[in-house]
Design an enzyme around this catalytic site. Structure first.
Site, short mmCIF file in Angstrom:
data_model
loop_
_atom_site.label_atom_id
_atom_site.label_comp_id
_atom_site.label_asym_id
_atom_site.label_seq_id
_atom_site.Cartn_x
_atom_site.Cartn_y
_atom_site.Cartn_z
N ARG A 1 61.41 -39.46 79.42
CA ARG A 1 62.61 -38.61 79.61
C ARG A 1 63.02 -38.43 81.07
NH1 ARG A 1 60.68 -34.00 75.50
NH2 ARG A 1 61.10 -35.12 73.56
N CYS B 1 63.58 -30.93 71.76
CA CYS B 1 64.42 -30.28 70.75
C CYS B 1 65.08 -28.98 71.26
CB CYS B 1 63.62 -30.01 69.49
SG CYS B 1 61.94 -29.46 69.79
N HIS C 1 65.02 -24.02 65.57
CA HIS C 1 64.67 -23.22 66.74
C HIS C 1 65.85 -22.27 67.02
CE1 HIS C 1 61.34 -25.78 67.16
NE2 HIS C 1 61.76 -26.59 68.12
N1 LIG Z 1 58.97 -32.06 65.41
C1 LIG Z 1 59.99 -31.90 66.24
O1 LIG Z 1 60.81 -30.97 66.12
C2 LIG Z 1 60.20 -32.86 67.37
C3 LIG Z 1 61.40 -32.80 68.05
C4 LIG Z 1 61.62 -33.71 69.09
C5 LIG Z 1 60.63 -34.61 69.42
N2 LIG Z 1 59.46 -34.63 68.74
C6 LIG Z 1 58.46 -35.63 69.15
O2 LIG Z 1 58.37 -36.63 68.15
C7 LIG Z 1 57.03 -37.12 68.05
C8 LIG Z 1 56.55 -37.00 66.61
O3 LIG Z 1 56.64 -35.68 66.19
P1 LIG Z 1 56.46 -35.22 64.68
O4 LIG Z 1 56.75 -33.76 64.71
O5 LIG Z 1 57.20 -36.09 63.75
O6 LIG Z 1 54.87 -35.45 64.48
P2 LIG Z 1 54.01 -35.68 63.13
O7 LIG Z 1 54.63 -35.00 61.99
O8 LIG Z 1 52.63 -35.33 63.52
O9 LIG Z 1 54.10 -37.27 62.90
C9 LIG Z 1 53.53 -38.20 63.76
C10 LIG Z 1 53.90 -39.61 63.34
O10 LIG Z 1 53.39 -40.53 64.31
C11 LIG Z 1 52.58 -41.51 63.66
N3 LIG Z 1 51.49 -41.94 64.53
C12 LIG Z 1 50.49 -41.21 65.06
N4 LIG Z 1 49.67 -41.97 65.80
C13 LIG Z 1 50.16 -43.24 65.73
C14 LIG Z 1 49.75 -44.49 66.28
N5 LIG Z 1 48.68 -44.60 67.05
N6 LIG Z 1 50.51 -45.59 66.01
C15 LIG Z 1 51.63 -45.49 65.24
N7 LIG Z 1 52.05 -44.34 64.69
C16 LIG Z 1 51.33 -43.22 64.94
C17 LIG Z 1 52.05 -40.79 62.46
O11 LIG Z 1 51.60 -41.75 61.51
P3 LIG Z 1 50.38 -41.44 60.48
O12 LIG Z 1 51.03 -40.88 59.25
O13 LIG Z 1 49.80 -42.78 60.26
O14 LIG Z 1 49.46 -40.46 61.16
C18 LIG Z 1 53.30 -40.03 62.01
O15 LIG Z 1 54.19 -40.92 61.37
C19 LIG Z 1 56.23 -36.31 69.06
O16 LIG Z 1 56.14 -37.03 70.26
C20 LIG Z 1 57.05 -35.06 69.25
O17 LIG Z 1 56.85 -34.48 70.51
C21 LIG Z 1 59.22 -33.79 67.71
#
Ligand SMILES: NC(=O)c1ccc[n+]([C@@H]2O[C@H](COP(=O)([O-])OP(=O)(O)OC[C@H]3O[C@@H](n4cnc5c(N)ncnc54)[C@H](OP(=O)(O)O)[C@@H]3O)[C@@H](O)[C@H]2O)c1
Length: 348
Positions: free
Chosen positions: A103, A132, A252
């Site tokens: 970013r 977010c 949020h």
């Molecule tokens: N949640 C939000 O509101 C939000 C907003 C903006 C940005 N983000 C960012 O988006 C990212 C994901 O957030 P999330 O909330 O969706 O998390 P999450 O629900 O924990 O999901 C994580 C995802 O990443 C995959 N993953 C983890 N380790 C991996 C690896 N080594 N290789 C490939 N895939 C892998 C997981 O796959 P498995 O199912 O195989 O574990 C799952 O699909 C983070 O960086 C977060 O900071 C989140």
């Protein structure tokens, strides 16, 4: 590019909270997808997912996964983006990255289309999606900044657990049930997976999102501060943030105090501007108790604004209440919106 202006798209982190919403958003927006590749870690490889009535099988993400991919939407954590986004770019894909990995990199545009769409054109293979909490705030403030100038922003957030991923949402569910059953609350994840102490989120409020920096601010707070200045191209803007996690699942909310430069702006002017701004919905009428809430904003793509007031003591000060679905405008929708702008403008 694939045939007849359709694109091969990959979602990295397709089984996660954001990844699932990316899939839904591509479908809802009828994004011109030729072939969709769903990627995760080896843990979820083999999972079957429905897209437009078709069953797709999730694959493990590897450097070779990006052969033939035009657009790769990354949402699997910063370390995965650092490792695999350059591989995707090498294979000719445009990366739209939801993590904090790129970013603040100088040659990476950090984009909220309502604010700085034109920055997309200068991408060198990676475009970053802001945090977010930052996205919804800058989307709401940009119309005011454009009309009246902006000198100061002080924000306090009220953030949903889904912002910390699917596991955090599960923790809230389990703790809430335990609390109601009179059992002890088990806290293993929040406020931050990697920090030493964990506190219950159910029926609580945690004034820590991400790790602390030496300054006493958390990384989440510093993201809001630094990203806002970058997106608005205003490095001298004063920004301070306090980020708090609360026990609800989606959206949020933010209490935002701003100071504008123009002496003559009225509450009615600000309301008028926001009522006509793209992507913003004004919900502000104290006489009918009209204002947005996390529940009312959930599952919607817009940013909702209400409770607009003048500061009692500062002539140029205003208070606003800004609410948006963190998984949609805060993540999946902003990414797909960037992809739509890329495609529409030929910026691939
Ligand atoms: N949640 C939000 O509101 C939000 C907003 C903006 C940005 N983000 C960012 O988006 C990212 C994901 O957030 P999330 O909330 O969706 O998390 P999450 O629900 O924990 O999901 C994580 C995802 O990443 C995959 N993953 C983890 N380790 C991996 C690896 N080594 N290789 C490939 N895939 C892998 C997981 O796959 P498995 O199912 O195989 O574990 C799952 O699909 C983070 O960086 C977060 O900071 C989140």
């Amino acid at each position: 590019m694939s045939s007849s202006n359709t694109y091969n798209v990959a979602i990295v982190g397709a089984t996660g909270a954001v990844g699932q919403k990316m899939l839904e958003t591509l479908e809802d927006r009828s994004f011109p997808v030729n072939h969709l590749k769903l990627l995760s870690s080896s843990r979820s490889a083999g999972t079957k997912v429905k897209y437009k009535g078709e069953t797709l099988v999730v694959e493990e993400a590897t450097p070779e996964s990006f052969k033939g991919v035009d657009i790769a939407l990354f949402s699997a954590g910063g370390s995965v983006s650092k490792k695999l986004a350059p591989e995707a770019v090498k294979h000719g894909a445009l990366v739209i990255d939801n993590t904090s990995a790129y970013r603040m990199a100088e040659d990476v545009p950090l984009v909220v289309p309502e604010v700085n769409e034109a920055d997309i054109e200068h991408h060198k293979g990676i475009i970053a999606n802001p945090n977010c909490s930052t996205i919804q705030m800058v989307a709401a403030l940009e119309p005011v900044r454009k009309a009246y100038g902006l000198s100061r922003v002080i924000v306090s957030t009220y953030q949903a657990v889904s912002g910390a991923g699917n596991e955090a949402a599960e923790e809230l569910r389990a703790q809430s049930q335990a609390f109601l059953d009179g059992e002890e609350l088990e806290a293993n994840l929040l406020p931050v997976k990697g920090d030493e102490k964990h506190y219950p989120i159910a029926f609580n409020a945690l004034p820590q999102i991400d790790m602390f920096e030496e300054s006493g601010y958390t990384f989440e707070e510093m993201k809001m501060i630094n990203e806002t200045k970058k997106i608005m191209h205003q490095p001298d803007l004063s920004v301070a943030a306090t980020c708090v996690r609360l026990p609800f699942f989606t959206s949020h909310a933010e209490s935002v105090y701003i100071e504008v430069e123009n002496q003559n702006a009225s509450v009615e002017d600000v309301k008028q501007l926001l009522a006509n701004a793209p992507g913003i919905v004004l919900e502000d009428d104290p006489s009918t108790q009209t204002y947005p809430t996390p529940l009312s904003a959930a599952e919607k793509r817009d940013v909702f604004v209400g409770r607009i007031r003048k500061d009692p003591d500062h002539e140029n000060g205003f208070h606003l209440w800004v609410v948006s679905d963190n998984l949609l405008k805060g993540a999946a929708w902003n990414s797909v919106q960037i992809a739509e702008r890329v495609v529409a403008n030929g910026w691939l």
